[in-house]
Design a protein around this motif. Structure first.
Motif, short mmCIF file in Angstrom:
data_model
loop_
_atom_site.label_atom_id
_atom_site.label_comp_id
_atom_site.label_asym_id
_atom_site.label_seq_id
_atom_site.Cartn_x
_atom_site.Cartn_y
_atom_site.Cartn_z
N GLU A 305 -11.23 -5.84 6.15
CA GLU A 305 -10.62 -5.66 7.47
C GLU A 305 -9.10 -5.89 7.44
O GLU A 305 -8.36 -5.28 8.19
CB GLU A 305 -11.22 -6.67 8.47
CG GLU A 305 -12.74 -6.60 8.62
CD GLU A 305 -13.20 -5.38 9.40
OE1 GLU A 305 -12.46 -4.92 10.29
OE2 GLU A 305 -14.30 -4.88 9.10
N GLY A 306 -8.65 -6.80 6.57
CA GLY A 306 -7.25 -7.18 6.58
C GLY A 306 -6.35 -6.28 5.75
O GLY A 306 -5.14 -6.52 5.65
N ALA A 307 -6.90 -5.24 5.13
CA ALA A 307 -6.10 -4.37 4.25
C ALA A 307 -4.97 -3.70 5.04
O ALA A 307 -5.16 -3.27 6.16
CB ALA A 307 -7.00 -3.32 3.61
N ARG A 308 -3.80 -3.63 4.40
CA ARG A 308 -2.64 -2.99 5.04
C ARG A 308 -2.31 -1.68 4.36
O ARG A 308 -2.42 -1.56 3.14
CB ARG A 308 -1.42 -3.91 4.98
CG ARG A 308 -1.45 -5.00 6.04
CD ARG A 308 -0.21 -5.91 5.99
NE ARG A 308 1.03 -5.17 5.78
CZ ARG A 308 1.79 -5.29 4.70
NH1 ARG A 308 1.43 -6.09 3.72
NH2 ARG A 308 2.92 -4.60 4.60
N ALA A 309 -1.91 -0.69 5.17
CA ALA A 309 -1.48 0.60 4.61
C ALA A 309 -0.01 0.53 4.24
O ALA A 309 0.82 0.13 5.06
CB ALA A 309 -1.71 1.70 5.64
N VAL A 310 0.30 0.89 3.00
CA VAL A 310 1.68 0.86 2.52
C VAL A 310 2.07 2.28 2.08
O VAL A 310 1.28 2.97 1.43
CB VAL A 310 1.79 -0.10 1.30
CG1 VAL A 310 3.24 -0.24 0.87
CG2 VAL A 310 1.21 -1.47 1.65
N LEU A 311 3.28 2.69 2.44
CA LEU A 311 3.72 4.05 2.09
C LEU A 311 3.89 4.21 0.58
O LEU A 311 4.37 3.32 -0.10
CB LEU A 311 5.06 4.36 2.78
CG LEU A 311 5.03 4.41 4.31
CD1 LEU A 311 6.43 4.56 4.87
CD2 LEU A 311 4.15 5.56 4.79
N THR A 312 3.50 5.39 0.07
CA THR A 312 3.70 5.67 -1.35
C THR A 312 4.95 6.51 -1.58
O THR A 312 5.41 6.67 -2.70
CB THR A 312 2.52 6.47 -1.92
OG1 THR A 312 2.44 7.72 -1.21
CG2 THR A 312 1.21 5.73 -1.78
N GLY A 313 5.50 7.09 -0.50
CA GLY A 313 6.65 7.97 -0.65
C GLY A 313 6.23 9.44 -0.70
O GLY A 313 7.06 10.33 -0.54
N GLU A 314 4.95 9.69 -0.94
CA GLU A 314 4.47 11.08 -0.93
C GLU A 314 4.22 11.54 0.50
O GLU A 314 3.86 10.73 1.35
CB GLU A 314 3.12 11.16 -1.64
CG GLU A 314 3.16 11.34 -3.14
CD GLU A 314 1.72 11.40 -3.65
OE1 GLU A 314 1.09 12.48 -3.52
OE2 GLU A 314 1.22 10.37 -4.13
N VAL A 315 4.38 12.85 0.74
CA VAL A 315 3.97 13.40 2.03
C VAL A 315 3.11 14.64 1.80
O VAL A 315 3.10 15.21 0.71
CB VAL A 315 5.16 13.79 2.94
CG1 VAL A 315 5.95 12.56 3.36
CG2 VAL A 315 6.04 14.83 2.29
N GLU A 316 2.43 15.04 2.87
CA GLU A 316 1.53 16.19 2.79
C GLU A 316 1.60 16.91 4.12
O GLU A 316 1.53 16.27 5.17
CB GLU A 316 0.13 15.62 2.54
CG GLU A 316 -1.00 16.58 2.49
CD GLU A 316 -2.30 15.80 2.27
OE1 GLU A 316 -2.57 15.39 1.13
OE2 GLU A 316 -3.03 15.57 3.26
#
Length: 459
Positions: A305-316
């Motif tokens: 539940e506590g997982a955070r989304a972090v940007l990888t620098g890729e886009v789509e």
């Protein structure tokens, strides 16, 4: 003679009605008045619940029993904050409970979100459910792909309505204009996008199962999104485990012959897209409407539940003509005097007692933020009612002074040219809707404007 405690409730959705029900049950002398901005009661049970989930609307029977009690009165078509102030209500009643819910939308905060073709889920749901303020929405359903941002039950409701065969929708209380628009819809594929992974989705197993079994629609998942998920299963709590197993099976298992044939014949498709956040809504060359959406690719830090989304620098980039943002409802303050936390979008309260405001209470999403199902709201409203009754019993809320209640409010409203709608007026509207529905083989055909509602109420 002891005067009876008079309580006013603002908002007639589940929070308002459950609070009223509990108050009337807890004390034999309390009188409850419910004020509602629209001429019709029940809030999101009427305007939020998906048309193909009629069983969820059964709570209306309970609310109707409450409204018909001699110690409960309903005043529709009264906009608290405009027609009458919270302060005026506090003077007229021993206690005021704010239960008016969350009518604002959280914004994505990305460029292009004001382009034609971008809608908040609440407005889209309001459109197909007949909320008067959403009547003019006219969503453009002319492109093949729709993208829904958010993976809660509302997002799945929207996906289901976009993809359901018309024969199913025709038998529900969906509005006539929405049926006509969906009959012409070119949408064939719906992507349901979330910033985190399969283990963090906010929907429930029932809603995902409905998607998996949706006639004429096949699931399209990305196998790679489920890496490591099977291993994580054993540590999950049971409801989350069942949900994740269902998604895993749908994404990775080779279906049996019958299911394979069903999928190959389906003309529509849907799928979850995980680890994606909106960066920008892309416009067509004329910059007039939505042509696509740019998504950032995320990775997760932490787990569960506590997982955070972090940007990888890729886009789509995804080509689409309709973007529906289902990232949450938001409460708004109806009165500048309310201690309001604008970050959490709730009224500051302790067990439903509004901070630094004696005699003022709150219940529902205004109290907790926009989370949970009707049963969650029921429990939170019962808690608020208990706090209020406790304050009466302990004398921290003085109910010994005589208060005029609806009498003085009625006088104010009359002076201001506001004519409230009673519960029996609503029952006229109800009868008209039911008979209009019967004529076309639907459970109900809703009246779509406040004017129409008032006309029937006053006939």
């Amino acid at each position: 003679q002891r005067c009876s405690p008079k309580v006013c409730i603002v908002g007639s959705g589940p929070a308002g009605f459950y609070t009223a029900q509990q108050l009337i049950k807890a004390r034999q002398d309390v009188e409850v008045d419910i004020y509602e901005r629209l001429p019709v009661p029940f809030g999101l049970v009427r305007f939020g619940v998906a048309p193909d989930h009629p069983e969820v609307k059964n709570v209306i029977n309970t609310f109707t029993q409450t409204a018909r009690q001699s110690r409960c009165s309903f005043y529709g078509n009264v906009d608290v904050g405009t027609d009458v102030s919270v302060e005026e209500l506090r003077q007229a009643y021993h206690a005021v409970v704010l239960s008016y819910g969350a009518e604002g939308n959280r914004t994505m905060g990305v460029p292009g979100e004001d382009l034609a073709g971008v809608h908040a889920a609440k407005d889209f749901v309001g459109w197909y459910n007949g909320l008067p303020s959403c009547r003019q929405l006219r969503p453009d359903l002319s492109s093949e792909t729709a993208v829904i941002l958010g993976q809660g039950n509302v997002a799945l409701d929207v996906a289901r309505v976009l993809l359901s065969p018309l024969d199913i929708l025709k038998m529900t209380d969906i509005t006539q204009p929405a049926l006509e628009a969906l009959a012409e819809s070119q949408v064939r594929r719906v992507l349901i996008v979330g910033r985190r992974g399969p283990v963090q989705v906010a929907c429930t197993v029932k809603e995902v199962r409905e998607m998996v079994n949706l006639p004429n629609a096949r699931p399209e998942m990305v196998g790679a999104d489920f890496e490591g998920v099977a291993e994580a299963l054993k540590d999950l709590p049971r409801p989350r485990k069942r949900l994740t197993e269902l998604m895993l099976k749908t994404a990775l298992e080779v279906p049996g012959e019958k299911e394979q044939q069903r999928r190959s014949e389906a003309s529509h498709a849907w799928g979850f897209r995980f680890f994606r956040s909106p960066v920008e809504i892309l416009a067509d060359p004329e910059r007039s409407r939505t042509a696509g959406i740019r998504l950032a690719v995320n990775r997760l830090e932490g787990s569960g539940e506590g997982a955070r989304a972090v940007l990888t620098g890729e886009v789509e980039d995804v080509t689409c003509g309709l973007v529906i943002s289902s990232i949450g409802y938001k409460s708004l303050p109806i009165d500048p005097s309310l201690p309001f936390d604008s970050r959490k979008a709730i009224v500051l309260n302790n067990m439903g007692r509004v901070q630094r405001a004696a005699g003022l209470y709150c219940s529902g999403w205004l109290k907790t933020g926009p989370t949970g199902v009707i049963a969650t709201t029921m429990n939170n409203s019962f808690d608020t009612a208990r706090s209020l009754v406790e304050d009466m019993d302990l004398g921290t809320l003085d109910v010994s002074v005589v208060k005029p209640g609806s009498q003085s409010v009625a006088a104010l409203l009359e002076k201001r040219g506001v004519k409230p709608v009673t519960f029996s007026d609503w029952e006229k509207i109800d009868r008209v809707e039911l008979s209009r529905g019967e004529a076309v083989g639907k459970p109900r055909e809703k009246l779509l404007t406040v004017e129409e509602m008032l006309q029937v109420a006053r006939s």
